[in-house]
Design a protein around this motif. Structure first.
Motif, short mmCIF file in Angstrom:
data_model
loop_
_atom_site.label_atom_id
_atom_site.label_comp_id
_atom_site.label_asym_id
_atom_site.label_seq_id
_atom_site.Cartn_x
_atom_site.Cartn_y
_atom_site.Cartn_z
N SER A 1 -5.25 -5.56 -9.30
CA SER A 1 -5.59 -5.67 -10.93
C SER A 1 -5.17 -7.33 -11.54
O SER A 1 -5.85 -7.09 -12.89
N ALA A 2 -5.09 -8.03 -10.80
CA ALA A 2 -4.82 -9.31 -11.10
C ALA A 2 -6.38 -9.64 -10.80
O ALA A 2 -6.94 -9.49 -9.97
N PRO A 3 -6.18 -10.96 -11.82
CA PRO A 3 -7.67 -11.62 -11.66
C PRO A 3 -6.71 -12.81 -10.25
O PRO A 3 -7.29 -14.17 -10.39
N VAL A 4 -7.57 -12.08 -8.66
CA VAL A 4 -7.20 -13.00 -8.12
C VAL A 4 -8.61 -11.65 -6.52
O VAL A 4 -8.20 -11.04 -6.75
N ASN A 5 -9.03 -13.21 -6.22
CA ASN A 5 -10.30 -12.42 -5.17
C ASN A 5 -8.86 -11.84 -3.82
O ASN A 5 -8.10 -12.37 -3.63
N PHE A 6 -9.88 -11.48 -2.44
CA PHE A 6 -9.52 -10.87 -1.62
C PHE A 6 -9.28 -12.13 -0.92
O PHE A 6 -8.15 -11.49 0.24
N LEU A 7 -9.52 -12.86 -0.66
CA LEU A 7 -8.60 -14.42 -0.02
C LEU A 7 -8.05 -14.47 0.10
O LEU A 7 -7.48 -15.43 0.36
N LEU B 1 1.44 -14.42 -9.85
CA LEU B 1 0.12 -13.93 -9.61
C LEU B 1 -1.15 -13.67 -10.51
O LEU B 1 -2.01 -13.72 -10.00
N PHE B 2 -0.87 -13.36 -12.57
CA PHE B 2 -2.11 -13.30 -13.00
C PHE B 2 -2.31 -14.83 -13.62
O PHE B 2 -3.58 -15.61 -13.52
N GLY B 3 -1.81 -15.90 -12.31
CA GLY B 3 -2.03 -17.32 -12.09
C GLY B 3 -1.49 -18.39 -13.96
O GLY B 3 -1.82 -19.52 -13.75
N LYS B 4 -0.66 -17.59 -14.29
CA LYS B 4 0.13 -18.67 -15.32
C LYS B 4 1.45 -18.81 -14.49
O LYS B 4 1.57 -19.21 -13.98
N LYS B 5 1.40 -20.38 -14.79
CA LYS B 5 2.65 -21.56 -15.06
C LYS B 5 3.63 -20.85 -14.81
O LYS B 5 4.03 -19.75 -15.63
N SER B 6 5.03 -20.94 -14.02
CA SER B 6 6.01 -20.45 -14.35
C SER B 6 6.79 -20.75 -15.43
O SER B 6 6.54 -21.95 -16.08
N ASP B 7 7.06 -19.95 -17.11
CA ASP B 7 8.02 -19.78 -17.65
C ASP B 7 8.76 -19.62 -18.01
O ASP B 7 8.96 -18.04 -19.10
N PRO B 8 9.91 -20.15 -17.68
CA PRO B 8 11.75 -18.89 -17.77
C PRO B 8 11.63 -18.29 -19.26
O PRO B 8 12.35 -17.08 -19.20
N ALA B 9 11.01 -19.47 -20.00
CA ALA B 9 11.93 -19.14 -21.48
C ALA B 9 11.35 -17.77 -21.80
O ALA B 9 11.69 -16.14 -22.34
N LYS C 1 0.42 -1.35 -0.12
CA LYS C 1 0.11 -0.17 -0.43
C LYS C 1 0.99 1.07 -0.28
O LYS C 1 0.97 2.42 -0.84
N PHE C 2 2.04 0.89 0.82
CA PHE C 2 2.64 2.11 1.00
C PHE C 2 3.80 2.68 0.01
O PHE C 2 3.56 3.40 -0.48
N ILE C 3 4.73 1.35 -0.83
CA ILE C 3 4.83 1.95 -2.12
C ILE C 3 4.11 2.27 -3.16
O ILE C 3 4.64 1.95 -4.59
N GLY C 4 2.75 1.44 -3.25
CA GLY C 4 1.78 1.69 -4.09
C GLY C 4 2.17 0.02 -5.22
O GLY C 4 1.38 0.13 -5.82
N THR C 5 2.63 -0.68 -4.48
CA THR C 5 2.55 -1.65 -5.62
C THR C 5 0.95 -2.96 -5.23
O THR C 5 1.65 -3.72 -6.05
N ILE C 6 0.64 -2.36 -4.22
CA ILE C 6 -0.66 -2.73 -4.30
C ILE C 6 -1.86 -3.03 -5.82
O ILE C 6 -2.59 -3.39 -5.94
N TYR C 7 -1.40 -2.14 -6.84
CA TYR C 7 -2.08 -1.61 -7.80
C TYR C 7 -1.99 -3.04 -8.82
O TYR C 7 -3.38 -3.45 -8.81
N GLU C 8 -1.35 -4.11 -8.33
CA GLU C 8 -1.11 -5.24 -9.03
C GLU C 8 -1.91 -6.54 -8.63
O GLU C 8 -2.32 -6.44 -9.07
N LEU C 9 -2.00 -5.67 -6.90
CA LEU C 9 -2.75 -6.97 -7.13
C LEU C 9 -3.90 -6.82 -7.03
O LEU C 9 -4.57 -8.03 -7.08
#
Ligand SMILES: Nc1ncnc2c1ncn2[C@@H]1O[C@H](COP(=O)(O)OP(=O)(O)OP(=O)(O)O)[C@@H](O)[C@H]1O
Ligand SMILES: [Mg+2]
Lengths: 253, 311
Positions: free
Chosen positions: A94-100, B105-113, A84-92
């Motif tokens: 915008s990711a296809p993950v839910n809060f849980l 984080l976006f749910g993709k399998k790791s792919d070093p290439a 939250k502090f450094i702003g990288t939370i934007y990625e969490l």
């Protein structure tokens, strides 16, 4: 469930822990050793056995709880506050993950770190005093539950905090006193009756009592009550987290 | 053409009561590059943040490849990559680890290439083991792009990718965008540089005060920009255009001292020679002639000042 995402968050957080493993471990080990020297050796030599256990051994469960609770809260609150502090939370967000899934990743990592530290303190304790563990499985279960529930609390604090002062505030003003007054270094039965009654309102008493029971088979409060207390506390944290999840409180504008 | 992103009546009112988006409608086709222009505070970042799930919409609907961003958020977000306006990165992490993290984080399998491909494409491969804090500003921006591309999105949002970037790096960025487009990625970028929109976009949109004032094909915008305006100033003011000039698409200025003629610079015959001859034949004495070319900048400024200035 997006398991890959949970694993990514978990591994990323653990990597941070292992990168600074020396710092992460030195301070709890050092402070625990100091407690043993001060309380166990210096003061303990003047105190008789407490409930049939030498004073040095008697404080081991409380010391572990003290560190584990502090570590769980600070790891989890920092873990989610930092993005939250450094702003990288934007990625969490915008990711296809839910809060849980976010909670699972961060709380899982924070609880693991606290658990590792708890185990290391236990190992350190063996160097200073003779400790026997009456109910090893229960001991582990209590340890895991404590790590988990206080990591959940830490996560909530991290979401709530708007600055670094607030991040320190709850642990400093509420948690530390509760833990110290929760019988980490004494048995509740050693207190005058009035204070004994007041202590029963302190949730940490039930935790430490239960944890101590797992070691020495003696407890201030019935073990069943301890279990109910920690289960209730975990449930409360989960309810709050569920509410944050639904409302996006302090996360999504 | 199939549309990949459909925005319908999207509105956003922030908690303080400020309405940052006032009903945006936008349809973006697969493989397009859209440039969004607009002054500071126009709502560009808010639009992107709402589509990407960072802020919640107050009303309206967004679909990505048919998936609703609320009810089908997993499917929708998996298709989207976002490069934020500000540089948000963990200073002590290495380039490679942060990019890998994004993919997971976006749910993709790791792919070093795949990660290697992306880092090489962005000239970051040599820096893969460096900590973020050791990178220059331009490199950090490319790390953000690498993170956004790590899960192979089909729609990429670039919020001011070239702000504070030197000329050379800007050209690099344009190349990267062109390369991504060839790979079939749809790109929505915001910018304050009109020449940037001209250089890389297929369509250009203009946002001001939370409204999308214009979204138009760059080619047809260029055509409008290709229009030139000839102003023929005459010595003695006239009340009306002489009949002999009615064959031209002329406009008389309000003070009656100038004839305005618009023409296409790229047309074979601009008609200027004939017009000037006819003006002289009509007995009007020429005082001066002046030409002016309208640019995207003019269109932009006009739009923002007039329509956007109503609220
Ligand atoms: N979290 C927020 N809370 C309240 N108002 C906000 C918030 N974020 C943005 N705004 C307001 O919404 C409006 C649009 O902001 P936005 O960041 O979308 O503009 P922009 O077009 O991206 O501008 P710039 O070109 O400066 O980046 C501004 O008036 C801004 O003050
Ligand atoms: Mg912006």
């Amino acid at each position: 469930m997006n398991w890959t995402a949970i694993k990514s968050i978990y591994m990323f957080e653990m990597a941070r822990f292992f990168r600074t493993i020396a710092q992460s471990l030195i301070s709890p080990v050092l402070s625990t050793s100091l407690y043993f020297v001060v309380f166990g050796a210096a003061i303990g030599s003047r105190i008789d056995q407490v409930e049939g256990v030498s004073y040095g051994a008697f404080i081991v469960p409380g010391l572990i709880m003290l560190s584990v609770i502090t570590q769980a809260i600070s790891n989890a609150s920092f873990g989610i506050y930092f993005p939250k502090f450094i702003g990288t939370i934007y990625e969490l967000l915008s990711a296809p993950v839910n809060f849980l899934e976010i909670v699972a990743g961060y709380v899982g990592a924070a609880a693991t770190k606290a658990f590792i530290i708890g185990v290391i303190i236990l190992v350190t304790a063996f160097f200073f005093v003779e400790v026997q563990i009456a109910h090893p499985v229960a001991m582990l279960a209590f340890l895991v539950l404590t790590c988990l529930s206080f990591s959940l609390l830490g996560f909530i604090i991290g979401i709530w905090a708007g600055n670094f002062e607030q991040l320190q505030l709850v642990p400093l003003l509420i948690v530390t006193p509760l833990v110290f007054l929760g019988g980490s270094f004494y048995s509740i039965s050693m207190l005058p009756p009035v204070w004994q009654a007041i202590s029963l309102f302190n949730p940490v008493v039930y935790l430490i009592s239960g944890f101590r029971w797992a070691f020495f088979d003696t407890a201030d409060v019935p073990i069943g009550l301890s279990l109910v207390a920690i289960a209730g506390f975990t449930a409360l944290c989960l309810v709050v987290i569920g509410w944050i999840f639904r409302t996006g409180w302090r996360i999504r504008s | 053409m199939t549309s990949i992103l459909t925005i319908t009546n999207l509105q956003k009112t922030y908690a303080g009561g400020f309405q940052a988006l006032k009903g945006i409608n936008l349809d973006i086709e697969q493989g397009e590059i859209i440039a969004l222009l607009g002054p500071n505070g126009a709502g560009k970042t808010t639009l992107i943040s709402t589509v990407c799930g960072i802020t919640t919409a107050s009303a309206g609907q967004v679909r990505v490849a048919g998936f609703d961003i609320v009810t089908d958020f997993r499917a929708a977000r998996a298709l989207i990559g976002l490069v934020p306006q500000e540089i948000h990165l963990e200073p002590f992490e290495t380039v490679q680890n942060t990019v890998r993290f994004s993919r997971g984080l976006f749910g993709k399998k790791s792919d070093p290439a795949k990660i290697q491909d992306i880092l090489q494409q962005l000239s970051l491969w040599d820096k893969r083991n460096s900590q973020i804090r050791e990178l220059s500003g331009g490199m950090k921006r490319r790390v953000l792009i690498a993170k956004a591309l790590a899960h192979e999105p089909r729609v990429l949002f670039l919020d001011e990718p070239t702000a504070g970037v030197d000329v050379e790096l800007r050209k690099d960025m344009w190349d990267i965008v062109a390369q991504l487009k060839r790979g079939g990625v749809t790109i929505v970028l915001t910018t304050h540089y009109i020449e940037e929109a001209e250089a890389i976009a297929d369509r250009v949109g203009v946002i001001a005060k939370g409204e999308l004032l214009l979204i138009e094909n760059k080619a047809s915008l260029m055509k409008r920009m290709g229009k030139k305006e000839l102003s023929v100033q005459i010595a003695d003011p006239i009340a009306a255009l002489p009949d002999s000039l009615s064959g031209y698409d002329l406009e008389l200025s309000s003070d009656g001292r100038a004839l305005i003629y618009r023409y296409d610079t790229r047309a074979k015959r601009t008609g200027i020679t004939a017009l000037l001859a006819d003006v002289a034949a009509a007995g009007l004495a020429l005082a001066d002639v002046e030409t002016r070319q309208s640019s995207l900048e003019d269109i932009f400024v006009d739009l923002v000042q007039s329509e956007g200035g109503t609220s």
